[in-house]
Motif scaffolding. Structure first.
Motif, short mmCIF file in Angstrom:
data_model
loop_
_atom_site.label_atom_id
_atom_site.label_comp_id
_atom_site.label_asym_id
_atom_site.label_seq_id
_atom_site.Cartn_x
_atom_site.Cartn_y
_atom_site.Cartn_z
N PHE A 1 0.87 -1.18 0.00
CA PHE A 1 0.00 0.00 0.00
C PHE A 1 0.90 1.22 0.00
O PHE A 1 1.45 1.60 1.04
CB PHE A 1 -0.93 -0.02 1.21
N PRO A 2 1.12 1.86 -1.16
CA PRO A 2 2.11 2.93 -1.28
C PRO A 2 1.63 4.32 -0.87
O PRO A 2 2.26 5.32 -1.22
CB PRO A 2 2.44 2.90 -2.78
N PHE A 3 0.53 4.38 -0.15
CA PHE A 3 -0.04 5.65 0.30
C PHE A 3 0.13 5.78 1.81
O PHE A 3 0.33 4.79 2.51
CB PHE A 3 -1.53 5.73 -0.05
N ASP A 4 0.00 6.99 2.33
CA ASP A 4 0.01 7.17 3.78
C ASP A 4 -1.20 6.44 4.36
O ASP A 4 -2.16 6.11 3.65
CB ASP A 4 -0.06 8.66 4.13
N GLU A 5 -1.13 6.20 5.66
CA GLU A 5 -2.22 5.48 6.34
C GLU A 5 -3.57 6.07 5.95
O GLU A 5 -3.76 7.28 5.93
CB GLU A 5 -2.03 5.56 7.85
N THR A 6 -4.50 5.17 5.62
CA THR A 6 -5.81 5.58 5.12
C THR A 6 -6.90 4.78 5.83
O THR A 6 -6.82 3.56 5.91
CB THR A 6 -5.90 5.31 3.59
N THR A 7 -7.90 5.49 6.31
CA THR A 7 -9.06 4.84 6.91
C THR A 7 -10.22 4.95 5.94
O THR A 7 -10.45 6.00 5.35
CB THR A 7 -9.43 5.51 8.26
N VAL A 8 -10.91 3.83 5.78
CA VAL A 8 -12.06 3.78 4.88
C VAL A 8 -13.29 3.42 5.70
O VAL A 8 -13.26 2.48 6.50
CB VAL A 8 -11.84 2.73 3.75
#
Length: 143
Positions: free
Chosen positions: A117-124
């Motif tokens: 997951f190449p993005f910063d921490e993400t909450t969905v």
């Protein structure tokens, strides 16, 4: 910087017969296997098969390179159902990557997002037509 919260409402379900009615807007699309519930006798979502994204979710559903595989997958009495989560261009790829990383759909088997997951921490936070999906989840950066 605050970690983003992505909160798509999943619209649907559409079948193959009415997929042309899915939104022609930017977003993610989910492909599900549906089958008759033995207790209720109603058709219900059983499994998430694929997650994709496109500037037109409907176009993505109708032209995805995995489409023939989805359509050949159901057993007799099963169907393919679709849901769409509207999302602007800026976060659409990130949302699809988070969904793939968290749910690991079988027809995304070659996706780099299964283990990365190449993005910063993400909450969905998913709401709407979310059967067989995690309602709230966080995906940490994994380079």
């Amino acid at each position: 910087m605050l970690d983003p919260l992505l909160s798509p409402k999943l619209l649907g379900y559409w079948t193959e017969a009415n997929v042309h009615d899915a939104p022609d807007e930017s977003g993610i699309y989910c492909v599900f296997r549906a089958a008759r519930d033995p207790e209720s006798e109603e058709m219900e979502v059983q499994e998430l098969l694929h997650v994709g994204e496109h500037r037109s979710a409907r176009w993505g559903l109708e032209h995805d390179e995995q489409r023939e595989k989805w359509l050949a997958f159901p057993q007799p009495g099963e169907e393919i159902w679709y849901a769409v989560g509207l999302c602007g261009h800026a976060n659409r790829g990130r949302l699809a990557a988070a969904m793939i990383n968290a749910h690991k759909p079988r027809f995304n088997a070659k996706s780099p997002y299964l283990e990365r997951f190449p993005f910063d921490e993400t909450t969905v936070h998913i709401y709407g037509k979310k059967r067989k999906l995690q309602s709230v989840f966080t995906v940490a950066r994994q380079d």
